[in-house]
Design a protein around this motif. Structure first.
Motif, short mmCIF file in Angstrom:
data_model
loop_
_atom_site.label_atom_id
_atom_site.label_comp_id
_atom_site.label_asym_id
_atom_site.label_seq_id
_atom_site.Cartn_x
_atom_site.Cartn_y
_atom_site.Cartn_z
N ARG A 186 13.83 10.04 -42.69
CA ARG A 186 12.70 10.67 -42.15
C ARG A 186 11.58 9.78 -42.04
O ARG A 186 11.08 9.18 -43.07
N THR A 234 4.43 11.23 -40.37
CA THR A 234 3.93 11.81 -39.25
C THR A 234 2.52 10.88 -39.15
O THR A 234 1.79 11.35 -38.17
N THR A 235 2.00 10.21 -40.15
CA THR A 235 0.85 9.23 -39.84
C THR A 235 1.24 8.10 -40.63
O THR A 235 2.20 8.09 -41.59
N SER A 254 11.66 6.57 -33.39
CA SER A 254 10.51 7.24 -33.78
C SER A 254 10.76 8.31 -34.95
O SER A 254 10.20 8.55 -35.96
N ARG A 313 11.50 11.40 -34.68
CA ARG A 313 10.73 12.58 -34.47
C ARG A 313 11.66 13.47 -33.51
O ARG A 313 12.30 12.71 -32.84
N GLU A 327 10.14 17.83 -29.39
CA GLU A 327 8.89 17.64 -29.53
C GLU A 327 8.24 16.47 -28.61
O GLU A 327 7.14 16.74 -28.00
#
Lengths: 517, 321
Positions: free
Chosen positions: A181, A184-185, B90, B92, B96
């Protein structure tokens, strides 16, 4: 007369002031923004996971390794002010710089570095430095500013590896999620720029970090925009949409050098890559050393580099450039000598068979190959060019199915990774880098000796023997170094890079650049 | 009856979508490259950087150690739930990432569509009404040129002229029309002209041919005979009927535009789906490629459906069966 005197006086004053005015404008100025076009987009915001070399270059603005490598290749203090290595090479003690602030405002301590090392060593995190740190047993923070690294075994390259953020960089403790995982920044770094925002496909923004412990950046802001196509990148620079670009096509650089394009300057990374000729030494005809030496003597390196790189690249005869600490001037090179080449071909019993030269499509291999083809024709050798897609070429190389090939190389911080490539591995499928199949007991023994040697002078003596041996056996012939060019508009001042073309190398790069507008 | 037709059409789409998903899934796996190495950002040529232990651990975490049909079933079952997986690079969600990029592609597609129609309709009409004159030859010359011209070349030429020489428009970049409409127009102008030309060229020829056909029809002759003004005859009668046929071309072209132009988006650094796809292919980010291709395929299928429906609405004579 008095009038004349006063005019003279004014003139003299003006002459005295003008150069200083000029000098004043050459002084670095604070403020402004540099918009830079890069070739590849950022992929993720985890500084310990790599995705491309461009990605690491971008992160160097924000993150720092423990040590630095200066522009000459020497190791320098950075986040660690000093260090000690135990005699057996199994314990490294680093004294950390005090007062180093993360972008979050928190002070960096040994606990943070221990966290980064532990994170890297966990195979589940997919950290890029996992292999670099494979000799590390564990890290320990003995006090706030002392970091101890216990090693499983001695690794002569260890300090060199710690000069690269790809091994690991300083991040605050507990700032990354475990496993695959991804954050996110970005976690906070300690570098000269701090992360502001990233709009995928549009821009990445950094601001100067005012509390940086080292050379603070002059510009307020750096904006990076991805422009994948090199020609478009240069057009955007000419149109004024960006101030600085990386990886400029050679043909444009040549026009700048010749003065045909005005208002644009450049910075050269002279050894961003290397070009070599590699022989398959396990099969005829290149299982014969004389055959390999003959080809080496038939090569006019200057002509090859001129043809393929518009005269912007340097020639090479060893893995390190002339003048480098690891270049041995007293090891004679196999010089361009067509007569000697012809004599060696005769001795080798060459009967005019067609030799196949392999290269990758899309690189400059077509031009280099054609030049080599013409040069070898002059000494009576017939060459057929075999240009393949990268994946197919890789497959053939892995299977050992080639005669000789054009190959790229990267720049190395130390001779060991450069020369360890040619250690014997008989099974082509298991070969990691030695695709030539070169297998020599004497050579392997020399490399083994170098791996265990800590003393710099003795290391140098061993590597001289290594280079001489490799030169004589010629499984590989160095042709030249491939440069990479940054180009920028005239108002960008003070931007320089290192030999491999980093955005933020130690002692140069974006925090030394300023805007004169 | 109309609703039944619609349901029938949608039902027919299901096998198409299944085939597309299998094709996308398999093609991506045929391309050389190793997803674990992609995730770590390791070049296949420096495979030695990663130890077997780390490799196995990651392969298991990513699920690439399972048989390919298990991977497919897993992938499809996730898609049905609206989950396109995670990007390898990434990490992600692909959904999205794609929908972050989709608006830029849609805005550009719509602008290009307007540009294309604005060029094609008048040019086609003029060419047809002045058949075999200089105007007709010029219009057909334009159409031929537009079809033959590679997109990237026109794009570079426009950049050289409008950005480099005249300095009127930016060469690269993007701004959202919702935040800054003026800047959007500045940035979208050149790419929209390139894509619009691409659309206008075949459309012009189509409209011209269809107009010529209509102008020969009896009802047009009757309109002339009635003494209607020529504007009325051409626009109200002939053009209106010609446009029905043009809907098919515009529909298919719109689907193409909405898929994002990989070339135009790359040249102008436009942050759309086309560029995302190219980036995904270059970096072997399979989930991104799968997601983007699937989106493009679904767009095509959906627009095709819309074209059929609009067709029926425009021309009630068309049979539904």
């Amino acid at each position: 007369m008095r009038k004349l005197l006063s005019v003279g006086l004014i003139l003299a004053l003006l002459l005295a002031v003008l150069p200083s005015l000029h000098a004043a404008s050459a002084q670095p100025k604070r403020g402004g923004t540099i918009t830079m076009a890069i070739s590849k987009e950022l992929a993720l915001m985890n500084p310990l996971v790599n995705t491309s070399s461009t990605e690491a270059r971008i992160r160097e603005l924000m993150f720092e390794p423990l040590l630095a490598r200066d522009l000459k290749g020497a190791i320098q203090p950075r986040l660690a002010e000093s260090w000690e290595v135990s005699k057996d090479g199994k314990l490294y003690t680093f004294k950390l710089r005090k007062g180093v602030k993360f972008h979050s405002g928190k002070e960096m301590t040994a606990d943070d570095l221990k966290y980064a090392i532990d994170y890297t060593l966990n195979p589940k995190n997919g950290a890029y430095g996992y292999e670099d740190l494979n000799a590390v047993d564990r890290a320990e923070a003995t006090d706030k500013y002392t970091l101890r690294i216990h090693m499983k075994r001695h690794n002569p390259l260890f300090l060199t590896l710690l000069t690269d953020i790809r091994a690991f960089s300083a991040i605050p403790k507990e700032s990354l999620p475990e496993g695959l995982r991804k954050p996110t920044t970005f976690p906070a770094g300690t570098g000269p720029f701090r992360f502001v925002e990233w709009q995928p496909g549009q821009r990445i923004v950094f601001d100067r970090f005012d509390e940086y412990w080292g050379q603070k950046a002059y510009v307020d802001r750096v904006i990076m925009k991805e422009i994948g196509d090199a020609t478009v990148r240069f057009t955007a620079l000419q149109a004024g949409d960006v101030d600085l670009i990386e990886r400029t096509p050679y043909e444009w650089v040549q026009q700048i050098v010749e003065g045909k394009i005005k208002g644009i300057g450049f910075a050269k990374a002279a050894q961003a890559g290397a070009r070599n000729l590699e022989f398959n030494v396990t099969d005829p005809p290149f299982d014969n050393k004389k055959m390999r030496q003959a080809i080496a003597h038939a090569l006019d390196r200057k002509e090859i580099m001129q043809a393929a790189y518009f005269g912007l690249a340097d020639t090479a005869d060893q893995r390190f450039p002339v003048g480098h600490f690891w270049y041995f001037a007293d090891v004679p090179m196999l010089q361009f000598d067509p007569n000697k080449a012809k004599a060696l071909l005769k001795e080798a019993g060459y009967k005019g068979e067609t030799l196949e030269l392999m290269g990758n499509r899309g690189e400059v291999a077509e031009i280099e190959g054609a030049t080599i083809q013409a040069q070898l024709k002059r000494v009576g050798v017939k060459v057929e060019l075999k240009i393949f897609e990268r994946a197919s070429a890789l497959e053939l190389r892995r299977a050992g199915k080639f005669m000789f090939k054009l190959a790229g190389g990267s720049d190395y911080p130390d001779p060991l990774p450069a020369y360890v490539e040619y250690v014997c591995e008989p099974d082509p499928r298991k070969r990691r880098l030695n695709e030539t199949g070169y297998c020599d007991k004497e050579y392997d023994a020399l490399i083994k000796k170098a791996e265990g040697e800590v003393d710099p002078a003795k290391r140098k003596a061993i590597f001289k023997q290594v280079v001489a041996k490799l030169m004589d056996d010629s499984p590989i012939v160095s042709i030249g170094f491939t440069p990479r060019f940054f180009t920028f508009r005239d108002h960008v001042k003070g931007f320089t890079t290192n030999a491999s073309g980093d955005f933020q190398p130690w002692g140069a790069g974006l925090n030394h650049a300023w805007v004169d507008k | 009856m109309f609703v039944r037709y619609l349901i029938q059409r949608i039902w027919q789409l299901i096998p198409v979508l299944i085939l597309v998903s299998v094709a996308v899934f398999l093609i991506v796996r045929v391309i050389p490259g190793d997803p674990v190495l992609v995730m770590l950002g390791i070049d296949p040529e420096e495979r030695s950087r990663i130890s077997e232990e780390q490799y196995q651990a990651l392969q298991q975490q990513l699920g690439f150690d399972r048989p390919i049909y298990v991977q497919y079933v897993h992938w499809v079952s996730k898609i049905v739930q609206g989950d396109l997986g995670l990007s390898l690079r990434s990490r992600r969600p692909v959904f999205e990432i794609i929908f972050e990029r989709y608006p830029a592609t849609i805005y550009l597609a719509l602008t290009a569509l307007l540009v294309g129609i604005a060029i094609a309709i008048p040019t086609g009409v003029i060419a047809a009404t002045r058949q075999n004159t200089g105007a007709d030859y010029a219009a057909m010359g334009f159409a031929l040129w537009g079809i033959a011209m590679p997109n990237f070349w026109l794009a570079l030429m426009l950049i050289v002229l409008f950005s480099l020489k005249l300095g009127w428009l930016p060469s690269i970049g993007y701004a959202s029309p919702l935040e800054n409409p003026l800047r959007f127009l500045q940035h979208a102008c050149l790419p929209a002209i390139v894509m619009g030309t691409d659309l206008a060229a075949p459309l012009t020829r189509y409209i011209r041919a269809e107009m010529l056909e209509q102008l020969k029809q009896d009802y047009v002759r009757t309109a002339w005979a009635k003494g209607l003004p020529s504007r009325m005859v051409i626009i109200k009668h002939a053009l209106k009927n010609s446009l029905i046929a043009a809907v098919t071309v515009v529909g298919l072209q719109t689907a193409r535009l909405l898929g994002g132009s990989t070339i135009v988006e790359t040249v102008f650094s436009w942050p759309g789906v086309g560029r995302l796809l190219i980036e995904g292919i270059y970096s072997r980010d399979y989930p991104i490629v799968q997601g983007a291709v699937l989106l493009i395929a679904v767009t095509y299928v959906f627009i095709n459906l819309c074209v059929d429906v609009v067709y029926k609405w425009l021309d009630p004579r068309i049979k539904l069966e």
